[in-house]
Design an enzyme around this catalytic site. Structure first.
Site, PDB file in Angstrom:
ATOM      1  N   GLY A 256      12.902  -1.863  -8.543  1.00 24.24           N
ATOM      2  CA  GLY A 256      11.539  -1.785  -8.013  1.00 24.24           C
ATOM      3  C   GLY A 256      11.133  -3.111  -7.418  1.00 24.24           C
ATOM      4  O   GLY A 256      11.969  -3.982  -7.207  1.00 24.24           O
ATOM      5  N   ASN A 257       9.856  -3.263  -7.130  1.00 19.28           N
ATOM      6  CA  ASN A 257       9.376  -4.551  -6.618  1.00 19.28           C
ATOM      7  C   ASN A 257       7.977  -4.822  -7.161  1.00 19.28           C
ATOM      8  O   ASN A 257       7.401  -3.984  -7.853  1.00 19.28           O
ATOM      9  CB  ASN A 257       9.417  -4.570  -5.085  1.00 19.28           C
ATOM     10  CG  ASN A 257       8.513  -3.512  -4.476  1.00 19.28           C
ATOM     11  OD1 ASN A 257       7.294  -3.578  -4.595  1.00 19.28           O
ATOM     12  ND2 ASN A 257       9.118  -2.512  -3.843  1.00 19.28           N
ATOM     13  N   ARG A 258       7.429  -5.984  -6.863  1.00 16.82           N
ATOM     14  CA  ARG A 258       6.205  -6.448  -7.517  1.00 16.82           C
ATOM     15  C   ARG A 258       4.915  -6.014  -6.822  1.00 16.82           C
ATOM     16  O   ARG A 258       3.852  -6.525  -7.133  1.00 16.82           O
ATOM     17  CB  ARG A 258       6.208  -7.970  -7.594  1.00 16.82           C
ATOM     18  CG  ARG A 258       7.300  -8.534  -8.456  1.00 16.82           C
ATOM     19  CD  ARG A 258       7.124 -10.038  -8.564  1.00 16.82           C
ATOM     20  NE  ARG A 258       8.318 -10.686  -9.044  1.00 16.82           N
ATOM     21  CZ  ARG A 258       8.650 -10.768 -10.330  1.00 16.82           C
ATOM     22  NH1 ARG A 258       7.869 -10.251 -11.241  1.00 16.82           N
ATOM     23  NH2 ARG A 258       9.769 -11.370 -10.692  1.00 16.82           N
TER      24      ARG A 258
ATOM     25  N   ALA B 249       5.298  -1.002  -0.261  1.00 18.28           N
ATOM     26  CA  ALA B 249       6.514  -1.822  -0.250  1.00 18.28           C
ATOM     27  C   ALA B 249       7.670  -0.894  -0.587  1.00 18.28           C
ATOM     28  O   ALA B 249       8.067  -0.752  -1.751  1.00 18.28           O
ATOM     29  CB  ALA B 249       6.400  -2.941  -1.273  1.00 18.28           C
TER      30      ALA B 249
END
Ligand code: CTP
Length: 417
Positions: free
Chosen positions: A211-213, A282
């Site tokens: 995943g990402n932030r 994102a």
């Protein structure tokens, strides 16, 4: 701004119930007629006399009021232009999510004829609990109750976290927005805006993901502002813990593939079901090529991952629009980059051209991730460039000013006929 409006203010039992008195006062000052309904536990926090004194209306707490001829919950729900649940406890959210109707407040909410806005307030651990989060998702999927907040801050116990009720002034602004949005008076009235927000999670096995932030705050701010301006808004949200802005239809997704499917569904077979698409999400560029159906054990875990590319949703929309020879939907991309200001701008221009979109909003990872305020460059297909900095709400507003200005000459008739 609320003159002539009747609002049912349902108060449920939390320490934040004292804020409901302030909300009542602000609504009355704006000209609304406010009818207060109390749950039994709310009445232990703030008394009926406080609310009847502020509103000049009878306060109700009993479904079985023998002095009322007819069905009280149906009567209130039918007359109210909006139903407000302030504060909404974890229990109130659970009961609304389940469609319970065993007291005056829940029965009135279930019978709502117009918008329902709820201001959650609870201890951060109660908000973060998976049961509460499941209820929040259920409410979002049902699309009948819009949550305003909660926000991060100190709660009654002195602990700090996500769970504090929004300030009364902010809640009242949301009420005004919901009611003016319903009338379609904003600069984007009649326009369908599709917004994506948050990260995507790409499963590695049933318990792990890449995943990402991304927090989703920018996309949610854009969705909220578009709805405030009267647009019909579809918000496709990755996994985030944010309440649905008032008046927004939310679709929750997890992976890039499910986000793409949700976007395509919202745009319909011809790809023209929205006037503008704002891709603030994102989206993961890559996913584990072969996610395991069972949990990968330490002993057999591979030391390197094989990844497969995800389809680029925005580039796909840009290409399809070009193939159709159309100018709608207007396409807005985001670019979150590291590097110098000059490099960030250069990447933005590259993405604008490569993905065939109308605008790219670029920002720096160190200034944007998880923050409340940021600085962005807005780069347009005609070579225009501007810089906006401030709270994400203000940035959302500037982006939508651009969207509205670009949409104005592109009515459906002159583009398609
Ligand atoms: N995007 C998308 N689908 C993807 C990846 C990105 O629709 N699979 C969209 C994002 O929502 C954003 C824009 O494309 O609006 C820019 O995404 P980004 O990942 O920054 O661009 P890339 O082209 O993937 O370039 P890179 O990761 O190399 O910077």
């Amino acid at each position: 701004m609320l003159t002539g409006k009747t609002l049912a203010l349902c108060v449920t039992g939390s320490v934040a119930a004292y804020k409901a008195a302030h909300v009542a006062r602000l609504l009355v000052k704006r000209g609304a007629r406010v009818e207060v309904l109390l749950t039994r536990s709310a009445a232990r926090f703030v008394g009926e006399v406080t609310f009847s004194g502020i509103t000049g209306c009878a306060v109700r707490s009993d479904m079985w009021d023998p002095t009322f001829a007819g069905e009280l919950h149906v009567d209130v729900a039918t007359r109210a232009d909006a139903i407000l649940v302030v504060p909404a406890t974890a229990d109130a959210l659970a009961r609304m999510a389940q469609g319970r109707a065993d007291d005056l407040v829940t029965a009135t909410v279930l019978c709502a004829a117009g918008p329902v806005l709820a201001a959650p307030a609870m201890h951060p651990r109660m908000w973060a609990h998976p049961a509460t989060q499941a209820n929040v998702r259920a409410l979002a999927a049902q699309g009948r109750v819009d949550l305003v907040g909660p926000v991060e801050g100190a709660v009654a116990s002195g602990d700090v976290g996500m769970g504090r009720m929004v300030e009364p002034e902010a809640f009242v602004e949301a009420v005004v927005a919901a009611l003016s949005g319903a009338r379609g008076g904003g600069a984007l009235a009649g326009v369908h805006v599709l917004v994506t927000a948050g990260p995507t999670y790409e499963p590695l096995d049933p318990v792990r993901f890449l995943g990402n932030r991304s927090s989703g705050k920018m996309g949610f701010a854009i969705a909220a502002e578009a709805a405030r301006r009267g647009a019909r808004v579809t918000l496709v949200a990755g996994p985030v813990s944010l309440g649905t802005p008032p008046g927004v239809r939310r679709v929750d997704v997890e992976t890039a593939a499910s986000m793409r499917a949700a976007v395509e569904r919202a745009l319909g077979a011809g790809g023209t079901g929205a006037d503008a698409v704002v891709m603030a999400a994102a989206v993961a560029d890559l996913r584990p090529a072969a996610p395991s159906a069972s949990k990968i054990k330490k002993t057999s875990a591979p030391r390197s991952l094989v990844l497969a590319p995800n389809a680029d949703i925005l580039a796909g929309l840009g290409e399809a629009r070009r193939a159709r020879g159309d100018r709608l939907p207007l396409l807005v991309g985001f670019a979150l980059e590291t590097g110098s200001d000059g490099e960030v701008l250069a990447y933005a221009r590259e993405k604008l051209a490569a993905k065939h979109v109308d605008m790219v909003v670029a920002n720096r990872a160190d200034e944007a991730l998880g923050t409340e305020a940021s600085r962005v460059w807005v780069v347009g297909a005609g070579g225009e460039e501007s810089v906006v900095s401030g709270p994400k709400g203000l940035i959302a507003s500037s982006i939508l000013d651009e969207v509205a200005a670009r949409l104005a000459p592109l009515t459906r008739t002159d583009v398609r006929e």
